[in-house]
Design a protein around this motif. Structure first.
Motif, short mmCIF file in Angstrom:
data_model
loop_
_atom_site.label_atom_id
_atom_site.label_comp_id
_atom_site.label_asym_id
_atom_site.label_seq_id
_atom_site.Cartn_x
_atom_site.Cartn_y
_atom_site.Cartn_z
N LYS A 1 0.82 -1.22 0.00
CA LYS A 1 0.00 0.00 0.00
C LYS A 1 0.85 1.27 0.00
O LYS A 1 0.41 2.32 -0.43
CB LYS A 1 -0.96 0.01 1.18
N ASN A 2 2.09 1.18 0.49
CA ASN A 2 2.97 2.36 0.54
C ASN A 2 3.83 2.52 -0.71
O ASN A 2 4.33 3.60 -0.98
CB ASN A 2 3.87 2.29 1.77
N GLN B 1 3.27 5.33 -3.31
CA GLN B 1 3.61 6.70 -2.94
C GLN B 1 5.06 7.05 -3.30
O GLN B 1 5.45 8.20 -3.23
CB GLN B 1 3.44 6.88 -1.43
N LYS C 1 10.77 3.18 8.36
CA LYS C 1 10.15 4.17 9.25
C LYS C 1 9.80 5.45 8.50
O LYS C 1 8.73 6.03 8.70
CB LYS C 1 11.07 4.48 10.42
N ILE D 1 6.74 4.84 6.24
CA ILE D 1 5.52 4.77 7.04
C ILE D 1 5.12 6.17 7.51
O ILE D 1 3.96 6.56 7.42
CB ILE D 1 5.70 3.81 8.23
N ALA D 2 6.10 6.93 8.00
CA ALA D 2 5.81 8.29 8.47
C ALA D 2 5.25 9.16 7.36
O ALA D 2 4.28 9.89 7.54
CB ALA D 2 7.07 8.92 9.06
N HIS D 3 5.86 9.06 6.17
CA HIS D 3 5.40 9.88 5.05
C HIS D 3 3.99 9.47 4.60
O HIS D 3 3.18 10.34 4.30
CB HIS D 3 6.36 9.74 3.88
N CYS D 4 3.74 8.19 4.58
CA CYS D 4 2.45 7.70 4.07
C CYS D 4 1.31 7.86 5.06
O CYS D 4 0.15 7.77 4.67
CB CYS D 4 2.59 6.24 3.65
N THR D 5 1.62 8.10 6.33
CA THR D 5 0.55 8.29 7.32
C THR D 5 0.30 9.75 7.64
O THR D 5 -0.52 10.06 8.49
CB THR D 5 0.87 7.53 8.62
N GLU D 6 1.01 10.67 6.98
CA GLU D 6 0.81 12.11 7.21
C GLU D 6 -0.56 12.53 6.78
O GLU D 6 -1.12 12.13 5.82
CB GLU D 6 1.85 12.92 6.42
#
Length: 109
Positions: free
Chosen positions: A65-66, A69, A101, A104-109
């Protein structure tokens, strides 16, 4: 602005050119390989690059899913890794864990 000028400006804004030089005879080989897959040379080369990136994504254990992006993920354990996201932001990471990490951080912003 006429149609030609508009198209030229659109391509200038959205695409980049790469001048690729190959040994004599290689162009025909690439053309044949591409046509066997029903692709243009451009589409064939982009497909090869995407497959290479998929290998890097697998190595990094990046969730499916990431992956959509990410525009590019390059690097190695010695120099670190560079991530370029499709929104234009860039990140440098030293380890695979940092890459995961950061993604994940970028994709959950």
């Amino acid at each position: 602005m006429n149609r030609n000028e508009y198209k030229q400006q659109f391509y200038k804004d959205h695409y980049e050119r790469i001048h690729l030089v190959v040994p004599k005879g290689m162009k025909d080989i690439i053309k044949t390989l591409a046509s066997e897959k029903g692709m243009s040379i451009n589409a064939y080369l982009q497909d090869l690059i995407r497959k290479d990136q998929e290998g890097m994504f697998d190595t990094m254990q990046i969730a499916e899913k990431n992956r959509e992006q990410i525009m590019s993920l390059t690097g190695n354990t010695h120099d670190g890794y560079d991530i370029i996201f499709k929104d234009g932001s860039k990140t440098h990471c030293r380890t695979k864990l940092e890459v995961r990490k950061a993604v994940i951080a970028h994709c959950t912003e």
